[in-house]
Design a protein around this motif. Structure first.
Motif, short mmCIF file in Angstrom:
data_model
loop_
_atom_site.label_atom_id
_atom_site.label_comp_id
_atom_site.label_asym_id
_atom_site.label_seq_id
_atom_site.Cartn_x
_atom_site.Cartn_y
_atom_site.Cartn_z
N SER A 58 -19.25 97.26 -31.00
CA SER A 58 -18.67 96.00 -31.69
C SER A 58 -17.41 96.69 -32.41
O SER A 58 -17.45 98.01 -32.65
N PRO A 59 -16.51 95.85 -32.81
CA PRO A 59 -15.20 96.45 -33.58
C PRO A 59 -15.87 97.44 -34.75
O PRO A 59 -15.24 98.63 -34.85
N MET A 60 -16.93 96.80 -35.64
CA MET A 60 -17.27 97.59 -36.89
C MET A 60 -17.37 98.98 -36.36
O MET A 60 -17.15 99.84 -37.12
N TYR A 61 -18.22 99.08 -35.50
CA TYR A 61 -18.96 100.43 -35.14
C TYR A 61 -17.92 101.15 -34.21
O TYR A 61 -17.86 102.38 -34.32
N PHE A 62 -16.94 100.51 -33.46
CA PHE A 62 -15.85 101.02 -32.78
C PHE A 62 -15.06 102.03 -33.97
O PHE A 62 -14.69 103.19 -33.67
#
Length: 316
Positions: A58-62
């Motif tokens: 997901s963007p947060m973990y990206f």
């Protein structure tokens, strides 16, 4: 003119380092090396988990994976060189090598400033506008944000590295620091650096205060959104999602602002060394620990990787 020409062709500097060869400093050096190994393993593990576990795509973990990459590069730019200098008993660094160290260090520092701002914006969109989150924070947008972080950091690093080493240097070649930090290097310049110091101050405003403003506004809007939530569970989950990032921001920006927002006349060598050690060694070590200890999804991915949770535990 001849004197000026000789002044500008110094072949090397001498880094005085962070420690002396005393039992106490040997203990501190050993602690630093343990922190270095923890930072390498922690950030490396974070990158591995995010790239191998589909639940973390997901963007947060990206963004978090890129933060780990930057932390790995930042601590690797400083600590190995410092350790070699300490073990060999001298800290000679070439004029060109000093320039590259300034370039890499400031590029990575600028990268993290903007990446942390984009991470705060990501949390704002996720909490304030969850229905449009996948559209606003698309993969393409996320890559543009990461590329923008690298670009801003590289431009700032190039400008300051080239400008710093364009001054004539004379007299002592000893840099009272454990790496080529600009305030310490400028003390050896035999020219008026006041205009450049003013330019550095402007760069600091752009590279520190502008991203910090984005972070502050994002979290202010998040706070307002959370207060409007009717569900206590929703508020708790929203605060838990943001708390790790807020802790990382506090650690990173606190040390960076102390170092780069003070006028040159207020810089103390001992204080600069301690503060620099904080955001070049301690922060890269703490970042993966903060995110892993306070994040159930990361903890679940780690258990799955270790084979302790084959059913995919850790999901909420």
């Amino acid at each position: 003119m001849a004197l000026m020409k000789n002044q500008t062709h110094i072949s090397h500097f001498i880094l005085l380092g962070l420690f002396n060869h005393t039992p106490l400093h040997l203990l501190l050096f050993s602690i630093i090396m343990v922190m270095f190994l923890v930072a390498l393993s922690g950030n490396g593990l974070m990158i591995l988990l995010i790239n191998t576990d589909s639940r973390l795509h997901s963007p947060m973990y990206f963004f978090l994976s890129w933060l780990s990459v930057m932390d790995l590069m930042l601590i690797s730019t400083i600590v190995p060189r410092m350790a070699i200098d300490y073990l060999l008993g001298h800290g000679s660094i070439s004029f060109t090598g000093c320039g590259f160290q300034i370039l890499f260090f400031l590029t990575l520092l600028g990268d993290e400033c903007f990446l942390l701002a984009f991470m705060a914006y990501d949390r704002y969109v996720a909490i304030s506008n969850p229905l449009r989150y996948s559209v606003v924070m698309s993969r393409h947008v996320c890559w543009l944000m990461v590329a923008g972080s690298w670009l801003f950091g590289l431009v700032d690093g190039l400008f300051q590295a080239i400008y710093t080493l364009s001054f004539p240097y004379c007299g002592s070649q000893e840099i009272d620091h454990f790496f080529c930090d600009i305030p310490a290097v400028l003390k050896l310049a035999c020219a008026d650096t006041s205009i450049y110091e003013a330019l550095i101050y402007v760069c600091c405003i752009l590279m520190l205060l502008l991203p910090f403003s984005v972070i502050s506004v994002s979290y202010l809007l998040i706070f307002v959104t959370v207060l409007r939530m009717h569900s206590a569970e929703g508020r708790k989950k929203a605060f838990a999602t943001c708390s790790s990032h807020m802790a990382v921001v506090s650690l990173f920006y606190g040390a960076a602002l102390i170092t780069y927002m003070r006028p040159q006349t207020y810089h103390s060598s001992k204080q600069d060394k301690v503060v620099s050690a904080f955001y070049t060694m301690i922060t890269p070590m703490l970042n993966p620990l903060i995110y892993s200890l306070r994040n159930k999804e990361v903890a679940g991915a780690l258990k799955k990787l270790l084979g302790r949770c084959p059913c995919g535990g850790g999901q909420e």
